[in-house]
Scaffold this active site. Structure first.
Site, PDB file in Angstrom:
ATOM      1  N   GLY A   1       4.335   3.908   5.081  1.00 34.87           N
ATOM      2  CA  GLY A   1       5.542   3.707   5.879  1.00 34.87           C
ATOM      3  C   GLY A   1       5.979   2.259   5.915  1.00 34.87           C
ATOM      4  O   GLY A   1       6.572   1.790   6.883  1.00 34.87           O
ATOM      5  N   LEU A   2       5.696   1.510   4.830  1.00 31.46           N
ATOM      6  CA  LEU A   2       6.088   0.095   4.736  1.00 31.46           C
ATOM      7  C   LEU A   2       7.202  -0.119   3.712  1.00 31.46           C
ATOM      8  O   LEU A   2       7.509  -1.240   3.355  1.00 31.46           O
ATOM      9  CB  LEU A   2       4.876  -0.770   4.377  1.00 31.46           C
ATOM     10  CG  LEU A   2       3.777  -0.852   5.443  1.00 31.46           C
ATOM     11  CD1 LEU A   2       2.540  -1.549   4.891  1.00 31.46           C
ATOM     12  CD2 LEU A   2       4.281  -1.580   6.687  1.00 31.46           C
ATOM     13  N   SER A   3       7.799   0.959   3.250  1.00 30.39           N
ATOM     14  CA  SER A   3       8.962   0.902   2.344  1.00 30.39           C
ATOM     15  C   SER A   3       8.644   0.302   0.982  1.00 30.39           C
ATOM     16  O   SER A   3       9.357  -0.564   0.490  1.00 30.39           O
ATOM     17  CB  SER A   3      10.117   0.149   3.007  1.00 30.39           C
ATOM     18  OG  SER A   3      10.545   0.834   4.145  1.00 30.39           O
ATOM     19  N   GLY A   4       7.596   0.810   0.382  1.00 30.42           N
ATOM     20  CA  GLY A   4       7.213   0.325  -0.942  1.00 30.42           C
ATOM     21  C   GLY A   4       8.185   0.694  -2.034  1.00 30.42           C
ATOM     22  O   GLY A   4       8.487  -0.122  -2.916  1.00 30.42           O
ATOM     23  N   SER A   5       8.727   1.912  -1.994  1.00 30.00           N
ATOM     24  CA  SER A   5       9.677   2.334  -3.037  1.00 30.00           C
ATOM     25  C   SER A   5      10.950   1.510  -2.981  1.00 30.00           C
ATOM     26  O   SER A   5      11.430   1.011  -4.003  1.00 30.00           O
ATOM     27  CB  SER A   5      10.019   3.822  -2.865  1.00 30.00           C
ATOM     28  OG  SER A   5       8.895   4.622  -3.090  1.00 30.00           O
TER      29      SER A   5
ATOM     30  N   PRO B   1       0.832  -1.213   0.000  1.00 30.64           N
ATOM     31  CA  PRO B   1       0.000   0.000   0.000  1.00 30.64           C
ATOM     32  C   PRO B   1       0.863   1.259   0.000  1.00 30.64           C
ATOM     33  O   PRO B   1       1.877   1.325   0.698  1.00 30.64           O
ATOM     34  CB  PRO B   1      -0.802  -0.115   1.303  1.00 30.64           C
ATOM     35  CG  PRO B   1      -0.751  -1.558   1.678  1.00 30.64           C
ATOM     36  CD  PRO B   1       0.563  -2.070   1.169  1.00 30.64           C
ATOM     37  N   ARG B   2       0.455   2.239  -0.780  1.00 31.70           N
ATOM     38  CA  ARG B   2       1.229   3.479  -0.909  1.00 31.70           C
ATOM     39  C   ARG B   2       1.164   4.306   0.360  1.00 31.70           C
ATOM     40  O   ARG B   2       0.149   4.337   1.048  1.00 31.70           O
ATOM     41  CB  ARG B   2       0.680   4.324  -2.073  1.00 31.70           C
ATOM     42  CG  ARG B   2       1.072   3.809  -3.446  1.00 31.70           C
ATOM     43  CD  ARG B   2       0.448   4.674  -4.519  1.00 31.70           C
ATOM     44  NE  ARG B   2       0.927   6.051  -4.453  1.00 31.70           N
ATOM     45  CZ  ARG B   2       2.004   6.507  -5.067  1.00 31.70           C
ATOM     46  NH1 ARG B   2       2.738   5.677  -5.782  1.00 31.70           N
ATOM     47  NH2 ARG B   2       2.361   7.769  -4.978  1.00 31.70           N
TER      48      ARG B   2
ATOM     49  N   ALA C   1      11.407  -1.390  -1.809  1.00 33.04           N
ATOM     50  CA  ALA C   1      11.182  -2.796  -2.161  1.00 33.04           C
ATOM     51  C   ALA C   1      11.352  -3.008  -3.660  1.00 33.04           C
ATOM     52  O   ALA C   1      11.949  -3.999  -4.096  1.00 33.04           O
ATOM     53  CB  ALA C   1       9.787  -3.237  -1.707  1.00 33.04           C
TER      54      ALA C   1
ATOM     55  N   ASP D   1      15.472   0.442   6.448  1.00 36.08           N
ATOM     56  CA  ASP D   1      14.491  -0.261   5.625  1.00 36.08           C
ATOM     57  C   ASP D   1      15.178  -1.168   4.605  1.00 36.08           C
ATOM     58  O   ASP D   1      14.772  -2.306   4.375  1.00 36.08           O
ATOM     59  CB  ASP D   1      13.607   0.740   4.871  1.00 36.08           C
ATOM     60  CG  ASP D   1      12.949   1.748   5.793  1.00 36.08           C
ATOM     61  OD1 ASP D   1      13.064   1.578   7.021  1.00 36.08           O
ATOM     62  OD2 ASP D   1      12.340   2.702   5.294  1.00 36.08           O
TER      63      ASP D   1
END
Length: 357
Positions: A122-126, A118-119, A128, A171
């Site tokens: 704060g889960l480090s999508g970029s 999810p954008r 990843a 991250d």
């Protein structure tokens, strides 16, 4: 999944949860993070005649039904998809190999990606997407044994810095290593090694944890700026507060190893309280604060996974408390799900590349 040169190569990188000590990783601190199996990004590399970066049909949308459709889309998703991330890691990887005299074979490829992270949670999508792409490049050029595991998070971060993304190493370490990792970013390590001292931990020492996030989260990339400058200027409150945040990770490591989950509750809550006092409520945002307070009202421990948008929650009283927690979050309009921790992602070649301390 990785194939020999000439075949399709595909890698996943998972979202990450900052369990304790964040955001002290950018302040010579310590953190404990783990790789979150609930969400991931995948990158696919296929050898091709020309080098091609494929736009994602959803995340790199350039065709719209109308002007209002485009404007609404930009307001919700922003201007940026994953193409720029793939280009940036290709550039950083190329330049690193050139500077380190690592020769790269001839041949081109087509890179494409997908993600369900999810954008702005704060889960480090970029990172990843960048991490998965780096893994593909390591295998395509057969240089995994030449680029040390500890250095790879720096390459990922450097690619993001190319794009003006504000972040720390934590991250990227969690995403490169997988599993549960204790990280020490003390000044001596950062200056002597150029990276932190990273210690993988057994994921089975973690108690059951829950992930909570908002359907319409805030932007997680803008809350570091003034605090960072105050820290650089020698602000005593910021410096002492960040030192305490870093010590939470140190104490947390001992608590987890001893399976002292009562201590873990106190440390998670203290971690959030310190972040709140450092950054202030305006930077955190009302929705993010509500996400934490819902958990506290049922006696659960909670803190941000990153800079806001998602929280990691622990119910020390077990299943009955979890039921109360789920009910409270659903009523408040948040999504809650059990945390899945991904074990270490390092293979034998990776492990051999780790520097001996």
């Amino acid at each position: 999944m990785a194939g020999e040169n000439g075949n399709v190569i595909e890698h996943k990188a998972y979202a990450r949860v900052g369990l304790l000590g964040n955001p002290s990783d950018v302040y010579y601190g310590r953190t404990i993070s783990f790789s979150l199996g609930n969400f991931w990004a995948s990158v696919r590399l296929q050898p091709s005649k020309e080098l091609v970066i494929v736009p994602h049909p959803t995340h790199d949308l350039v065709q719209f039904e109308s002007l209002s459709h485009m404007v609404n889309r930009l307001q919700a998703e922003g201007y940026y998809g994953g193409v720029r991330l793939l280009m940036a890691i290709c550039k950083v990887f190329h330049n690193y190999c050139r500077d380190e005299n690592i020769s790269l074979r001839e041949g081109n490829f087509t890179l494409s990606y997908d993600t369900n992270i999810p954008r702005q949670t704060g889960l480090s999508g970029s990172s990843a997407i960048v991490c998965a792409a780096l893994s593909c490049l390591l295998d395509f050029y057969n240089v995994r044994h030449l680029i040390k595991v500890e250095v790879r998070p720096n390459l990922i971060l450097n690619a993001e810095k190319e794009l003006g993304i504000v972040a720390g190493l934590q991250d990227r370490v969690a995403q490169v290593y997988g599993g549960l990792v204790y990280m020490d970013f003390s000044k001596k390590y950062m200056e002597e090694l150029g990276h932190g001292n990273y210690t993988p931990m057994d994921i089975t020492i973690l108690p059951p944890l829950y992930l909570v996030y908002a359907e319409n989260p805030s932007d997680s990339g803008k809350v570091h700026s003034t605090v960072r400058q105050r820290w650089l200027d020698g602000d005593e409150f910021i410096i002492s507060s960040m030192d305490e945040v870093a010590n939470i990770a140190l104490e947390g490591r001992a608590a987890l190893l001893a399976k002292d989950y009562g201590k873990l509750v106190a440390l998670m809550n203290r971690n959030f309280d310190l972040r709140r006092s450092i950054f202030g409520d305006n930077a955190l945002g009302a929705l993010n604060i509500k996400m934490i307070e819902v958990a506290r009202r049922v006696g659960a421990a909670s803190k941000f996974t990153g800079s806001g948008g998602a929280a990691v929650v622990f119910c020390p009283d077990g299943p009955s408390q979890v039921e109360l927690l789920e009910d409270a979050y659903h009523k408040a309009g948040f999504v809650i799900e059990p945390v899945k921790v991904i074990p270490s992602l390092l293979n034998d070649i990776d492990l051999k590349s780790i520097s001996s301390k």
